[in-house]
Write a protein that holds these residues in place. Structure first.
Motif, mmCIF file in Angstrom:
data_model
loop_
_atom_site.group_PDB
_atom_site.id
_atom_site.type_symbol
_atom_site.label_atom_id
_atom_site.label_comp_id
_atom_site.label_asym_id
_atom_site.label_seq_id
_atom_site.Cartn_x
_atom_site.Cartn_y
_atom_site.Cartn_z
ATOM 1 N N ASP A 3 0.829 -1.199 0.000
ATOM 2 C CA ASP A 3 0.000 0.000 0.000
ATOM 3 C C ASP A 3 0.868 1.254 0.000
ATOM 4 O O ASP A 3 0.468 2.287 -0.533
ATOM 5 N N ASP A 4 2.075 1.161 0.606
ATOM 6 C CA ASP A 4 3.000 2.300 0.586
ATOM 7 C C ASP A 4 3.382 2.659 -0.843
ATOM 8 O O ASP A 4 3.412 3.834 -1.208
ATOM 9 N N ALA A 5 3.678 1.649 -1.665
ATOM 10 C CA ALA A 5 4.040 1.895 -3.065
ATOM 11 C C ALA A 5 2.862 2.503 -3.817
ATOM 12 O O ALA A 5 3.044 3.395 -4.653
ATOM 13 N N GLN A 26 -9.341 7.403 -12.107
ATOM 14 C CA GLN A 26 -9.896 6.585 -11.030
ATOM 15 C C GLN A 26 -11.395 6.419 -11.191
ATOM 16 O O GLN A 26 -11.928 5.332 -10.974
ATOM 17 N N ALA A 27 -12.088 7.482 -11.595
ATOM 18 C CA ALA A 27 -13.539 7.408 -11.785
ATOM 19 C C ALA A 27 -13.898 6.481 -12.948
ATOM 20 O O ALA A 27 -14.954 5.838 -12.923
ATOM 21 N N PHE A 36 -5.062 -3.333 -13.397
ATOM 22 C CA PHE A 36 -4.079 -2.636 -14.219
ATOM 23 C C PHE A 36 -3.799 -1.245 -13.661
ATOM 24 O O PHE A 36 -2.641 -0.826 -13.568
ATOM 25 N N GLN A 37 -4.841 -0.514 -13.285
ATOM 26 C CA GLN A 37 -4.658 0.823 -12.725
ATOM 27 C C GLN A 37 -3.833 0.767 -11.437
ATOM 28 O O GLN A 37 -2.948 1.589 -11.224
ATOM 29 N N ARG A 38 -4.091 -0.213 -10.605
ATOM 30 C CA ARG A 38 -3.304 -0.370 -9.377
ATOM 31 C C ARG A 38 -1.851 -0.703 -9.731
ATOM 32 O O ARG A 38 -0.920 -0.165 -9.152
ATOM 33 N N PHE A 39 -1.664 -1.587 -10.718
ATOM 34 C CA PHE A 39 -0.333 -1.998 -11.150
ATOM 35 C C PHE A 39 0.489 -0.800 -11.628
ATOM 36 O O PHE A 39 1.622 -0.606 -11.192
#
Length: 133
Positions: A3-5, A26-27, A36-39
């Motif tokens: 979560d830090d990254a 994000q929306a 993918f967005q998290r990656f």
């Protein structure tokens, strides 16, 4: 990744691309691209863009050159618009795209210059000289 990254990446992504762009991304996230967005937030922004070896302006210049050389116009337009937040001047863009012309080809540079003219049309009051960070 942690979560830090993700949090570090989100902060850098907002710093470079702007709060509005990141909020829109994000929306628009759905179950198809959420991972993918998290990656990209964790790895690209929270990993590579967060590294200490290059300053933000230099990383952005490299990114602009690679996107232009690879003809990735959607991403290039987004990063051209972001130059106002990274200290990349119009003169810097000219030099990057001239370098692209020599090493990646005239058509790629021509397309990058045309795209920059469209993206920056409203920003005519931007400084032309090197502005640093």
């Amino acid at each position: 990744m942690s979560d830090d990254a993700f949090e570090r990446g989100l902060a850098i992504r907002k710093e470079v691309l702007g709060d509005e762009h990141v909020a829109r991304a994000q929306a628009d996230t759905s179950s198809i691209d959420a991972d993918f967005q998290r990656f990209i937030t964790e790895v690209a922004w929270g990993g590579v863009w967060a590294r200490p070896g290059l300053d933000r302006r230099t990383r952005h210049l490299i990114t602009l050159a690679m996107l232009a050389a690879l003809d990735k116009h959607d991403e290039l337009a987004m990063h051209i618009a972001a130059t106002v937040r990274t200290g990349v001047s119009i003169d810097d863009l000219k030099e990057v795209f001239l370098q692209v012309a020599i090493y990646a080809g005239l058509p790629s540079a021509n397309a990058a210059f045309a795209l920059a003219k469209r993206v920056l049309a409203d920003g005519a009051d931007r400084p032309t000289g090197e502005s640093g960070q």
